[in-house]
Enzyme design. Structure first.
Site, PDB file in Angstrom:
ATOM      1  CG  ASN A 125      -0.285  -0.007   2.512  1.00  0.00           C
ATOM      2  OD1 ASN A 125       0.776  -0.595   2.693  1.00  0.00           O
ATOM      3  ND2 ASN A 125      -0.887   0.658   3.481  1.00  0.00           N
ATOM      4  N   GLY A 161       2.147  -5.358   7.843  1.00  0.00           N
ATOM      5  CA  GLY A 161       1.137  -6.114   7.120  1.00  0.00           C
ATOM      6  C   GLY A 161      -0.065  -6.364   8.002  1.00  0.00           C
ATOM      7  CB  THR A 176      -3.753  -8.495  12.786  1.00  0.00           C
ATOM      8  OG1 THR A 176      -3.805  -7.066  12.930  1.00  0.00           O
ATOM      9  CG2 THR A 176      -3.611  -9.122  14.157  1.00  0.00           C
ATOM     10  N   GLY A 215       1.016 -11.113  10.401  1.00  0.00           N
ATOM     11  CA  GLY A 215       2.017 -10.712  11.382  1.00  0.00           C
ATOM     12  C   GLY A 215       2.193 -11.723  12.499  1.00  0.00           C
ATOM     13  CD  GLU A 252       1.940  -0.252  10.643  1.00  0.00           C
ATOM     14  OE1 GLU A 252       0.747  -0.547  10.900  1.00  0.00           O
ATOM     15  OE2 GLU A 252       2.330   0.092   9.528  1.00  0.00           O
ATOM     16  CB  CYS A 275      -1.797   0.798   8.400  1.00  0.00           C
ATOM     17  SG  CYS A 275      -0.484   2.035   8.503  1.00  0.00           S
ATOM     18  CD  GLU A 300       8.440   0.182  11.237  1.00  0.00           C
ATOM     19  OE1 GLU A 300       9.265  -0.541  10.654  1.00  0.00           O
ATOM     20  OE2 GLU A 300       7.314   0.447  10.780  1.00  0.00           O
TER      21      GLU A 300
END
Length: 474
Positions: A144, A220, A222, A225, A242, A276, A455
């Site tokens: 994205n 990416g 959940t 992840g 994230e 996101c 981050e």
């Protein structure tokens, strides 16, 4: 965010076809790497990392600064490529390219802050705490915001003295590869930055399971992840995750309604809703609900949907067929079956220009039941539910009621209201009278099911450094 979504027809035994989501035309092809390609990239990175780590942090940062200037000089060319592979309008693509350069410049600017410390301790002598790179790191990038998130991950890792292996999403690898070449031309030593192309279930799985990594960063959805975390955890590899979000935008009774409506539109339909931290739920005070909806629908009606390479287009296509199919299914299972009220949009636009692309109309829905999937899962596309709430306490309860906690915003003219909401919202970032923009100077990450770690900001160096304590007795 879905890390990878490819159609079977886009992957052969050896290559991946990168397709323009607005036209269906071929943009390029890249190798379909897997376990062997990842292993080779890690080996090359290990061979290059030791010499890179010996350089002063300021020297490492300077390379990123030179690279950032080169990226800015090629903004238009890079933006055109990003639009072709990802689908976003050209003005959004330019913003992302500039954002990538901005992040790299930020890490250049703070590179001199990477120092250990010495503490004179009377009982022990001199205590020195050294900061050392963790070695070879891994990064898995979504489709994205591929270029911006690439910069988020490589910036702190490289300045800290590590090498890094990057796996871009298989539908958007081309601009990332081009920028990696620019950075090498700018002075980044060969091997320090490795880009391995492949699908999530081949190259992504292999990278997540690599035992030699000093750190792994993933952006990416959940569910994916959780799998990445398990794979890395089996080898004791620390992770930054994230993950998904379903950001609430709280519109208080004293809000500037036109400004809030404009903020909801830009915050939701930017990048076709595939962000996101997009506004994914609007929680509006009951007393202004009707006025807000009128302003919102008026602004949505002005969005021009089309090929992002065309002038005047405000929203491009969705990036891949799987993502659009998910939106269509959620709308069919919800609003089409009698849940809620469809206020505008709600389907694939008609017209010759849309027949080969992955377009979906900007959509507003209201009056959904509390258990609707459109309210309780991450809706990664251009659909915005509006929920009424009786007062701030009720709005905060609604915002906090789901499993995600990435971002949220509150729109009010009252500073006390803003601070109360900010302290009570379960979100890693809270905006006041704005939404979506994230400067590189501040930490970014989620709570609850939205991730682990942060981050951006100077704190982003921490996962990429390890402390070594040296005690010296005189």
């Amino acid at each position: 965010m879905k890390e990878d979504a490819m159609c079977a027809d886009d992957v052969s035994d050896h290559t991946i076809r990168v397709v323009n989501p607005a036209t269906g035309s071929l943009v390029g092809e890249v190798p379909a790497g897997g376990k062997a390609a990842v292993a080779a990239a890690v080996d090359r990175a290990e061979a290059a990392q030791a010499d890179w780590a010996k350089r002063d942090p300021r020297e490492r940062g300077k390379v990123l600064g030179v690279g950032a200037r080169a990226i800015r000089a090629q903004t238009d060319t890079l933006a055109a490529l990003l639009t072709a592979e990802q689908g976003k309008p050209l003005h959004e693509a330019r913003n992302e390219i500039q954002g990538c350069a901005n992040v790299l410049e930020y890490y250049h600017s703070v590179s001199g802050s990477l120092r250990g410390e010495c503490l004179p301790l009377s009982s022990y002598g001199l205590a020195c705490v050294l900061k050392e790179p963790v070695g070879v790191c891994g990064a898995i990038i979504p489709w994205n915001m591929p270029v911006l998130i690439f910069a988020w991950k490589i910036g702190p890792a490289l300045v800290a003295g590590n090498a890094i292996v990057v796996k871009p999403a298989s539908s958007t690898p081309l601009t990332t590869l081009r920028i990696a070449d620019i950075l090498e031309t700018a002075g980044l030593p060969a091997g320090v930055l490795q880009v391995v192309t492949g699908t999530g279930d081949t190259a992504g799985v292999a990278l997540a399971a690599t035992p030699a990594l000093g750190h792994l960063s993933f952006t990416g959805d959940t569910k994916t992840g959780a799998g990445v975390s398990r794979a890395a955890g089996r080898n004791g590899v620390p992770v930054t995750l994230e993950l998904g979000g379903s950001d609430a935008m709280i519109v208080c009774r004293d809000a500037d309604i036109p400004a809030a409506a404009a903020g909801a539109v830009s915050g939701r339909f930017y990048n076709c809703g595939q962000t996101c931290t997009a506004v994914k739920r609007v929680v509006v005070d009951t007393s202004i609900k009707e006025a807000f909806i009128r302003a919102l629908c008026e602004k949505v009606g002005g969005i021009v949907v089309g090929d992002g390479s065309r002038n005047g287009v405000g929203m491009g296509p969705m990036n891949n067929a799987a993502a659009r199919d998910t939106i269509c299914r959620m709308m069919d299972d919800g609003v089409s079956c009698g849940e809620g009220t469809l206020l505008c949009g709600g389907g694939i636009p008609d017209g010759e220009e849309y027949k080969n692309g992955l377009f979906y109309e900007p959509t507003i829905v209201a009056d959904l039941p509390n258990d609707s999937a459109l309210l309780n899962t991450e809706v990664f596309g251009p659909v915005l539910p509006v929920i009424a709430a009786d007062g701030l306490d009720a709005a905060i309860e609604i915002a906090n009621s789901i499993r995600y906690g990435l971002g949220a915003s509150v729109w009010t003219r009252d500073i006390k209201t803003a601070m109360t909401a900010s302290s009570q919202l379960d979100a890693g970032i809270v905006w006041v009278n704005q939404h979506l923009r994230i400067p590189p100077d501040v930490p970014f990450g989620g709570m609850k099911a939205s991730g682990i770690g942060r981050e951006n900001g100077s704190g982003a160096f921490e996962p990429y450094l390890r402390s070594k304590t040296v005690l010296v007795k005189p």
